[in-house]
Design an enzyme around this catalytic site. Structure first.
Site, PDB file in Angstrom:
ATOM      1  N   ASP A   1       0.442 -41.247  38.468  1.00  0.00           N
ATOM      2  CA  ASP A   1       1.787 -41.415  39.015  1.00  0.00           C
ATOM      3  C   ASP A   1       2.630 -40.211  38.635  1.00  0.00           C
ATOM      4  OD1 ASP A   1       2.445 -41.724  36.347  1.00  0.00           O
ATOM      5  OD2 ASP A   1       3.721 -43.488  36.689  1.00  0.00           O
TER       6      ASP A   1
ATOM      7  N   LYS B   1      -3.650 -44.087  44.455  1.00  0.00           N
ATOM      8  CA  LYS B   1      -3.080 -44.494  43.174  1.00  0.00           C
ATOM      9  C   LYS B   1      -3.076 -46.016  43.047  1.00  0.00           C
ATOM     10  CE  LYS B   1       1.163 -45.220  42.247  1.00  0.00           C
ATOM     11  NZ  LYS B   1       2.635 -45.150  42.078  1.00  0.00           N
TER      12      LYS B   1
END
Length: 303
Positions: free
Chosen positions: A231, A213
């Site tokens: 997320d 991420k």
């Protein structure tokens, strides 16, 4: 002259005293105070000193375990995300036309969405994203203002050191581990990349504290790559709506990559993250304000 003797107190007169003592205990309990325990009082004549002795270590451990508060329930956001993932497996897939319509609306409402982490270059962005794990963007920004004033380059950050970094980010969760990662990644940027943040996923993910991420955020914002960083907010939106259901962040990322038209990909994760943060919230989603409520497949939406 004969001495006066005290008459014995009848049992009926002793009952109010016992009742009063019980009332004190009850009042103390109501006020949050524990009544005096037998272990705190002096042992009476008929009680041996062994009975009043403190519990052995094993006994204290058991007593502490019994008295310990129950473990807190899982965070509501985690529950909401798990429910969303479960719903996602049962929802009908969006058509290509619906996906285009949704992102056309997002684009019209916010043509140039921006991330909310404060930064001035790829390095400060990288540090901010590493610090954002299990923290809010607002909390990270508050901590990094002082940190970046003291050290805004890999060389300055490495010189500041783990303890110096920790002093600036004490308000963040897991700050000791994060300080260690930031100090080490700064050192590695100097040793391996000439003090520059690499424009390469594999090299980024080799740095301490940098996962997929974080690498996606840096590649997208710093280098303009059309990556999609999943997320907790984006994960929830993709599953709740049926846009790209998946049991893991990677599954959601791959689903979005395959389905979102190229012209929307650069800003796609910003639109979806902001939508999940402010509209499709974990606890109380604001469906009446949702731009894509008519397209959403979530069975519990309130219009």
């Amino acid at each position: 002259m004969p001495q006066k003797t005290k008459a014995p107190v009848p049992a009926s007169a002793r009952k109010p005293a016992r009742a009063a003592a019980a009332g004190v205990d009850a009042a103390q309990a109501k006020a949050g105070k524990a009544p005096a325990s037998p272990a705190q009082a002096k042992p009476s004549k008929g009680v041996s000193r062994k009975a009043a002795a403190p519990l052995p270590a094993t006994g204290r451990a058991k007593a502490a375990a019994l008295a310990a508060p129950p473990k807190p329930a899982p965070r509501r956001r985690a529950v909401a995300n798990a429910e969303a993932a479960a719903y996602g497996r049962t929802l009908a897939a969006w058509s290509h036309a619906e996906i285009v319509e949704a992102f056309t609306r997002f684009e019209a409402a916010d043509p140039e969405p921006k991330g909310e982490l404060e930064h001035s270059d790829p390095f400060t962005l990288l540090v901010a994203v590493v610090l954002s794990a299990q923290a809010t963007d607002a909390g990270v920004n508050k901590a990094t203002r002082g940190l970046f004033a003291a050290a805004s380059t890999p060389a300055a950050m490495a010189a500041l050191g783990e303890e110096g970094i920790a002093r600036h980010i004490r308000t963040l969760g897991l700050f000791k581990g994060k300080a260690k990662n930031v100090a080490e990644l700064s050192r590695l940027l100097l040793a391996r990349h000439g003090g520059q943040v690499p424009h390469d996923r594999e090299a980024l993910e080799a740095l301490p504290g940098v996962g997929r991420k974080t690498a996606n955020v840096v590649l997208n914002i710093a280098f303009g790559e059309p990556t999609i960083a999943v997320d907790t907010h984006l994960f929830r939106v993709a599953n709740r709506t049926g846009l790209a259901p998946g049991a893991t962040p990677l599954a959601v990322e791959e689903g979005l990559e395959a389905r979102i038209p190229d012209r929307f990909k650069l800003h796609a994760h910003h639109w979806l993250i902001l939508h999940g943060r402010y509209i499709c919230k974990a606890r109380q989603p604001e469906c009446r304000r949702c731009l894509i409520a008519d397209l959403c497949r979530w069975p519990e939406k309130i219009i």
